[in-house]
Design a protein around this motif. Structure first.
Motif, short mmCIF file in Angstrom:
data_model
loop_
_atom_site.label_atom_id
_atom_site.label_comp_id
_atom_site.label_asym_id
_atom_site.label_seq_id
_atom_site.Cartn_x
_atom_site.Cartn_y
_atom_site.Cartn_z
N SER A 63 0.63 -1.19 -0.10
CA SER A 63 0.07 -0.02 0.14
C SER A 63 0.86 1.38 -0.05
O SER A 63 0.38 2.43 -0.03
N ALA A 64 2.21 1.24 0.07
CA ALA A 64 2.88 2.52 0.39
C ALA A 64 2.88 3.63 -0.71
O ALA A 64 3.01 4.66 -0.32
N ASN A 65 2.46 3.22 -1.88
CA ASN A 65 2.33 4.34 -2.97
C ASN A 65 1.00 4.58 -3.48
O ASN A 65 0.73 5.29 -4.44
N TRP A 66 0.09 4.25 -2.90
CA TRP A 66 -1.61 4.18 -3.27
C TRP A 66 -1.80 6.15 -3.29
O TRP A 66 -2.40 6.43 -4.28
N GLN A 67 -1.04 6.72 -2.25
CA GLN A 67 -1.50 8.15 -2.54
C GLN A 67 -0.82 8.97 -3.75
O GLN A 67 -1.34 9.69 -4.42
N ARG A 68 0.44 8.45 -4.02
CA ARG A 68 1.23 9.11 -5.13
C ARG A 68 0.37 8.72 -6.58
O ARG A 68 0.27 9.47 -7.27
N ILE A 69 -0.13 7.37 -6.54
CA ILE A 69 -0.79 7.04 -7.72
C ILE A 69 -2.03 7.73 -7.94
O ILE A 69 -2.62 8.04 -8.84
N ALA A 70 -2.85 7.77 -6.70
CA ALA A 70 -4.03 8.50 -6.69
C ALA A 70 -4.17 9.99 -6.99
O ALA A 70 -4.92 10.46 -7.80
N GLY A 71 -2.66 10.53 -6.60
CA GLY A 71 -2.62 11.98 -6.89
C GLY A 71 -2.46 12.19 -8.53
O GLY A 71 -2.78 12.96 -8.96
N LYS A 72 -1.79 11.03 -9.12
CA LYS A 72 -1.50 11.19 -10.59
C LYS A 72 -2.58 10.85 -11.61
O LYS A 72 -3.15 11.34 -12.46
N TYR A 73 -3.78 9.88 -11.01
CA TYR A 73 -4.87 9.37 -11.53
C TYR A 73 -6.10 9.71 -10.46
O TYR A 73 -6.56 8.70 -9.85
N PRO A 74 -6.30 10.73 -10.54
CA PRO A 74 -7.43 11.09 -9.41
C PRO A 74 -8.70 10.61 -9.72
O PRO A 74 -9.50 10.47 -8.88
N GLN A 75 -9.01 10.15 -10.89
CA GLN A 75 -10.31 9.70 -11.33
C GLN A 75 -10.60 8.19 -10.87
O GLN A 75 -11.62 7.48 -11.05
#
Length: 738
Positions: free
Chosen positions: A547-559
């Motif tokens: 789960s460490a990178n979920w915020q980074r990924i969600a920030g780049k793909y907010p949809q």
């Protein structure tokens, strides 16, 4: 010879020493009658014998097995990070055994308090491993980067003893004085990189900006630096030593070489510096010898000399970029006799496209416009002043300070301008694999049409291009959907894609210092696959390696819709058995957990089954025995799957015989880190899956499954790669690398 040594980049296997000697003898016999064929054979034999000799100690010391080794080393370079030190060392002995030449190893030392420097001698205990990186088709190629520096192993230091503390070298003192003069500057790191090649302190954001705008080559030391320093030396010689030149006709040239050697020493004889110095010495030697060689002959001779002296250079991206750039300058001179700056720039940009695609999977779309003013600015203003100031440091520090200040001011203006350009959008464009093939075809077709003597008429050239285009379109067909089990080290991340849309299951780990699997593997693969939209981001549970990178990924793909066993956001869909939805042509079903306790334990892992009614995939996160016992109570048709991502990376706490029998997978992928401390996947678990075909991401890299109608195409990444990305096979037995 250069061609045959360079071919080692593509060898599927590394032939044994025996083959090397056979080819060498054949080359010696043939070369006297057929010079070209003989040179090719001699180059092949040299590459085979060299690589086998340099890597032989890995097998003798059983580096494939996790163990502590005792080494006596001398520090060659120190790179200080925020949380650790990286040491490049030459090894005098390993477990009391010596080798020649001394192996080069890159080691990590977590002790930040001990100040080590070049020349220090240490006795250390370290755990070593072969050059090994993530095995994905996109992202950083660690094996090629390490071997390009001649590094044949990496490791981490568990303990060390300082045997000898070296005095500061003249270079260390020179650089220390330079840093003191730059203390209050705005861009001291860039200035040190530009003058002395000290790139380790440059901020990552600055490197990214320079890469995106296509200016990173201007900061790196190149032939321009060496040529300019040599010219300065020759000018001073003509000014001060003219009276001696009649007795010594080559005096000015020798002074130029001496200045170039001094600067090369200041730049620590880095690979680009040595390459440029080699070409300069060859050119001056030819002038003194009064031989008029063509530019292409000098270029090929320098290339051959460099590859024979240091065959590891064949793996260096910088080596090929610099040599190809020099070659393109020669092509420009051949095409236009006296090419303009604009002609050189667009030709350089066009012909470097294939190299950029192969090395970086992308292009700098702003490079032509930005390089047009920046190139002359660096060539005629920043670099000359910076180099002269660097040479003045020990003699006239006050003058050096003024020169450094002028360069710092200009570099600050440059970076401010680039940051302003970046506000209008990144100049870097990632290119998917399909787009790369299209660009390769277009460039090849244009080159054939424009320059081939066979294609004399434009109408025939256009017809040829059209035919190639139809052939390209016919050969390329996208699968109905694809599963990529990414290599993210000790962690999990699975990318499912269809029609340029994707679902991502888990995000891999992140580490101190900023290194993370989103930037290293996930984002590059999304771009490589040409994904336009991430529809679902599924985080199985809260364990860091998932789960460490979920915020980074969600920030780049907010949809992206977030699905997890933990409430990561207010809109998170909490995993619960029975949930299902249709995603394109695929049915997604949640099989576990019955109800999440918050996502903090392995048993809370979201377990998903994805199916198109013909092919099916089961993703299990870190589910363990208790969760598996719940799952096998489900109707068999809900659990049985063609492909399985093994629970908990193949741990003994998972993959019970009953669970395996219920799933009955044809294919199993174990996502685990190379030589991980938990020994995942466990040999017992591997034996339980004996009826299935298995892959381990640490060994096989990314495993891709492509589904089209009734067909399943399976592609383990490393098994399709050249020998240097499959070194484990060579270490565990006497078979060649394959």
């Amino acid at each position: 010879m250069a061609l045959s040594i360079a071919s080692s980049l593509l060898w599927p296997d590394l032939p044994s020493n025996g083959w090397g000697w056979i080819i060498l003898i054949s080359g010696l016999i043939v070369v006297f009658r057929y010079r070209f064929a003989g040179a090719v054979l001699l180059g092949l034999s040299w590459a085979i014998l060299f690589f086998n000799h340099e890597l032989s100690w890995l097998k003798e010391q059983h580096i494939s097995l996790p163990a502590q080794h005792e080494l006596n080393v001398t520090v060659s370079a120190v790179y200080r990070k925020s949380d650790r030190q990286q040491l490049l060392v030459s090894v005098q002995s390993i477990n009391r055994q010596s080798y020649w030449p001394e192996p080069a190893i890159r080691l990590t030392l977590s002790d930040k308090k001990t100040f080590l420097k070049r020349g220090d001698k240490l006795h250390i205990r370290a755990r070593l491993k072969i050059p090994h990186g993530l095995g994905n088709p996109a992202g950083f190629n660690a094996e090629r980067w390490l071997l390009g520096q001649g590094v044949t192993a990496t490791g981490s230091i568990s303990s060390f003893k300082l045997l000898y503390q070296a005095d500061s070298s003249w270079r260390d003192n020179w650089l220390m004085k330079s840093r003191q003069l730059m203390q209050k500057f705005r861009q001291p790191e860039l200035l040190m990189a530009l003058i002395y090649g000290e790139q380790q302190d440059v901020d990552k954001a600055d490197w990214q900006t320079l890469r995106d705008t296509g200016l990173i080559h201007l900061i790196a030391i190149s032939g321009m630096h060496i040529g300019l320093i040599a010219w300065i030396g020759m000018a001073l010689s003509r000014l001060l030593l003219q009276r001696w030149s009649e007795k010594l006709p080559g005096l000015h040239w020798l002074v130029g070489i001496a200045f170039a050697l001094l600067y090369s020493a200041l730049a620590d004889f880095s690979a680009p510096t040595v390459r440029a110095l080699c070409m300069l010495i060859i050119w001056i030697a030819l002038r003194l010898w009064q031989r008029e060689w063509s530019g292409i002959r000098i270029w090929l001779f320098a290339l051959a000399i460099m590859l024979v002296i240091e065959p590891w250079s064949v793996f260096s991206a910088g080596f090929w970029l610099s040599f190809i750039a020099v070659g393109i300058l020669g092509v420009a001179g051949f095409l236009w006799r006296k090419p303009s700056l604009w002609q050189i720039q667009w030709l350089m940009t066009l012909l470097l496209v294939p190299v950029q695609l192969v090395l970086f999977d992308g292009l700098s779309i702003s490079s032509v416009l930005v390089n047009l003013p920046a190139g002359p600015w660096f060539t005629f203003s920043i670099v000359p002043v910076a180099l002269i100031s660097g040479l003045l440091v020990p003699i006239f520090p006050s003058l050096a300070y003024i020169g450094f200040w002028l360069c710092d001011l200009q570099l600050d203006w440059l970076m401010s301008a680039l940051e302003w350009i970046q506000t209008w959008g990144s100049g870097w464009m990632a290119i998917s694999f399909r787009q790369q093939l299209l660009l390769f075809w277009a460039l090849a077709g244009w080159f054939i049409w424009r320059f081939s003597p066979v294609v004399m008429k434009r109408e025939f050239g256009l017809l040829l291009l059209a035919g190639c285009g139809l052939l390209f379109a016919g050969c390329q067909s996208e699968p109905d959907w694809r599963v990529d089990m990414l290599d993210v080290g000790q962690g999990l991340s699975v990318l499912i894609s269809q029609d340029e849309r994707a679902l991502l299951f888990d995000t891999g780990d992140a580490y101190q210092g900023g290194y993370n699997m989103a930037d290293a593997a996930i984002f590059p693969m999304l771009e490589y696959r040409g994904i336009k939209q991430l529809d679902y981001l599924i985080v199985s549970h809260r364990d860091k390696d998932h789960s460490a990178n979920w915020q980074r990924i969600a920030g780049k793909y907010p949809q992206a819709r977030i699905v997890s066993s933990s409430a990561l956001t207010v809109d998170t869909l909490i995993c619960q058995r029975g949930q299902q939805w249709q995603w394109g042509k695929l049915q997604v079903m949640v099989l576990s957990p019955r109800s999440s306790s918050g996502g903090d334990v392995n048993e809370d892992s979201c377990v998903l089954r994805i199916s198109d009614n013909q092919h099916s995939l089961l993703l299990t996160g870190d589910a363990e025995r208790k969760a598996e016992a719940e799952l096998i109570r489900l109707p068999r048709q809900l659990l049985q799957s063609q492909i399985l991502s093994s629970p908990h990376h193949g741990s003994k706490s998972s993959s019970t015989p009953d669970f395996i029998a219920a799933v009955a997978p044809d294919y199993v992928v174990h996502s685990a880190g190379y030589q991980n401390r938990w020994h995942h996947p466990h040999p017992v678990v591997l034996s339980r899956y004996s009826q299935s075909q298995q892959w381990i991401t640490a060994v096989d890299g990314l495993v891709s499954f492509e589904f089209s109608q009734n067909n399943t195409d399976i592609r383990p990444f490393r098994r399709l790669q050249p020998w240097y990305r499959q070194m484990d096979a060579w270490l565990v037995g006497d078979q060649p690398l394959k």
